[in-house]
Design a protein around this motif. Structure first.
Motif, mmCIF file in Angstrom:
data_model
loop_
_atom_site.group_PDB
_atom_site.id
_atom_site.type_symbol
_atom_site.label_atom_id
_atom_site.label_comp_id
_atom_site.label_asym_id
_atom_site.label_seq_id
_atom_site.Cartn_x
_atom_site.Cartn_y
_atom_site.Cartn_z
ATOM 1 N N PRO A 91 -8.724 45.366 58.968
ATOM 2 C CA PRO A 91 -7.911 45.726 57.810
ATOM 3 C C PRO A 91 -6.948 44.634 57.359
ATOM 4 O O PRO A 91 -6.680 44.495 56.161
ATOM 5 N N SER A 92 -6.433 43.844 58.304
ATOM 6 C CA SER A 92 -5.390 42.871 57.965
ATOM 7 C C SER A 92 -5.921 41.492 57.585
ATOM 8 O O SER A 92 -5.167 40.644 57.121
ATOM 9 N N LEU A 93 -7.234 41.256 57.791
ATOM 10 C CA LEU A 93 -7.796 39.951 57.461
ATOM 11 C C LEU A 93 -8.275 39.922 56.020
ATOM 12 O O LEU A 93 -8.799 40.905 55.503
ATOM 13 N N THR A 94 -8.112 38.770 55.376
ATOM 14 C CA THR A 94 -8.604 38.610 54.016
ATOM 15 C C THR A 94 -10.125 38.441 54.023
ATOM 16 O O THR A 94 -10.736 38.237 55.077
ATOM 17 N N PHE A 119 -23.311 34.178 46.232
ATOM 18 C CA PHE A 119 -24.230 35.312 46.385
ATOM 19 C C PHE A 119 -23.524 36.626 46.047
ATOM 20 O O PHE A 119 -24.144 37.557 45.495
ATOM 21 N N PHE A 120 -22.228 36.707 46.402
ATOM 22 C CA PHE A 120 -21.421 37.901 46.133
ATOM 23 C C PHE A 120 -20.219 37.498 45.276
ATOM 24 O O PHE A 120 -19.102 37.332 45.801
ATOM 25 N N PRO A 121 -20.394 37.331 43.970
ATOM 26 C CA PRO A 121 -19.290 36.863 43.111
ATOM 27 C C PRO A 121 -18.042 37.731 43.207
ATOM 28 O O PRO A 121 -16.913 37.213 43.126
ATOM 29 N N ARG A 122 -18.218 39.024 43.387
ATOM 30 C CA ARG A 122 -17.056 39.909 43.476
ATOM 31 C C ARG A 122 -16.192 39.555 44.670
ATOM 32 O O ARG A 122 -14.949 39.624 44.604
ATOM 33 N N LEU A 123 -16.809 39.165 45.780
ATOM 34 C CA LEU A 123 -16.020 38.751 46.944
ATOM 35 C C LEU A 123 -15.236 37.485 46.650
ATOM 36 O O LEU A 123 -14.111 37.315 47.133
ATOM 37 N N GLY A 124 -15.825 36.591 45.871
ATOM 38 C CA GLY A 124 -15.098 35.385 45.477
ATOM 39 C C GLY A 124 -13.841 35.726 44.694
ATOM 40 O O GLY A 124 -12.780 35.108 44.877
ATOM 41 N N GLU A 125 -13.967 36.715 43.829
ATOM 42 C CA GLU A 125 -12.811 37.147 43.042
ATOM 43 C C GLU A 125 -11.740 37.790 43.922
ATOM 44 O O GLU A 125 -10.555 37.753 43.588
ATOM 45 N N ARG A 126 -12.168 38.382 45.027
ATOM 46 C CA ARG A 126 -11.250 39.121 45.902
ATOM 47 C C ARG A 126 -10.969 38.358 47.198
ATOM 48 O O ARG A 126 -10.517 38.942 48.190
ATOM 49 N N ARG A 127 -11.182 37.072 47.209
ATOM 50 C CA ARG A 127 -11.147 36.290 48.447
ATOM 51 C C ARG A 127 -9.830 36.397 49.201
ATOM 52 O O ARG A 127 -9.791 36.255 50.425
ATOM 53 N N HIS A 128 -8.728 36.625 48.477
ATOM 54 C CA HIS A 128 -7.418 36.679 49.134
ATOM 55 C C HIS A 128 -6.989 38.111 49.472
ATOM 56 O O HIS A 128 -5.895 38.307 50.006
ATOM 57 N N HIS A 129 -7.823 39.090 49.168
ATOM 58 C CA HIS A 129 -7.489 40.480 49.461
ATOM 59 C C HIS A 129 -7.858 40.823 50.904
ATOM 60 O O HIS A 129 -8.864 40.352 51.434
ATOM 61 N N ARG A 130 -7.033 41.671 51.501
ATOM 62 C CA ARG A 130 -7.293 42.114 52.871
ATOM 63 C C ARG A 130 -8.379 43.192 52.891
ATOM 64 O O ARG A 130 -8.667 43.810 51.866
ATOM 65 N N GLY A 131 -8.922 43.413 54.078
ATOM 66 C CA GLY A 131 -9.992 44.388 54.215
ATOM 67 C C GLY A 131 -9.608 45.772 53.734
ATOM 68 O O GLY A 131 -10.436 46.498 53.159
#
Length: 234
Positions: A91-94, A119-131
């Protein structure tokens, strides 16, 4: 590539798998279907060397080598990855931290962070968000991306569509087919039967720890009486 032969696995004295056998070849999606409690997750955990369960009889062979008794981290090093049921993210890791736990950020070989974000553009957009800040679909994409960071040849997916909205299930199907085209073998455990049939090449049906039916997915799709017979689906 993967061969499970006459596997008997136990939780304590509870005999869960009763001689289960299956195979998965390169560039093949194999679906493992069955009602709840039939031993599907136990089979996935037995392949991956996770305990419990404890394998007492039978063999799991990967490229001809027996994996029985091999630690799970060594199995991963040999090219088998797992996307566990429930995603099991931190949960606490980006997003980026989840990916770089398994491979340095500066790596240029195989699956890299940059390739995962492509491959997962949405993850790129959310790269700094935590789990714990991601949606269900984003968490599933991250679980798959994390598995890819070990550069696997085979991925074990345990209930990947669980809890996802229909549009995300369809997106997940596209991801599975794209991974197949990229050369991976996939063993897919699914409760969403029609989603599994949409991507699978072959199907095994597990009942009380035994494989009771094997067929081409296309054959089951054209004759759904098999699902009625073994799974109670109409």
């Amino acid at each position: 590539m993967l061969e499970v032969a006459d596997l008997h696995s136990f939780y304590g004295e509870a005999h869960v798998l009763h001689g289960a056998s299956l195979t998965v070849q390169p560039r093949e999606v194999v679906a493992l279907l069955g009602r709840n409690g039939m031993g599907k997750t136990t089979l996935i955990r037995s392949i991956m060397g996770l305990t419990p369960p404890h394998v007492r009889e039978g063999a799991v062979r990967w490229k001809g080598a027996d994996l029985k008794g091999v630690p799970s981290h060594e199995i991963a090093k040999r090219g088998i990855a797992i996307v566990p049921q429930g995603r099991r993210l931190f949960p606490s890791l980006t997003v980026t931290e989840h990916l770089t736990v398994l491979k340095p950020a500066g790596s240029t070989q195989g699956w890299t962070v940059a390739k995962a974000f492509e491959f997962f553009p949405r993850l790129g957009e959310r790269r700094h968000h935590r789990g714990n800040q991601l949606s269900g679909g984003e968490r599933q994409m991250l679980a798959v991306a994390r598995a890819l960071m070990i550069d696997p040849e085979l991925i074990l997916m345990d209930e990947p569509s669980e809890g996802l909205a229909p549009v995300m299930v369809q997106h997940l199907e596209e991801i599975i087919l794209e991974l197949k085209r990229a050369g991976l073998g996939i063993l897919l455990v699914e409760q969403n039967l029609y989603s599994a049939l949409a991507v699978a090449d072959r199907v095994y049906i597990l009942e009380t720890g035994r494989v009771v039916h094997e067929a081409l997915a296309a054959d089951i799709a054209t004759d759904p009486s098999t699902l009625t017979r073994f799974l109670g689906v109409h």
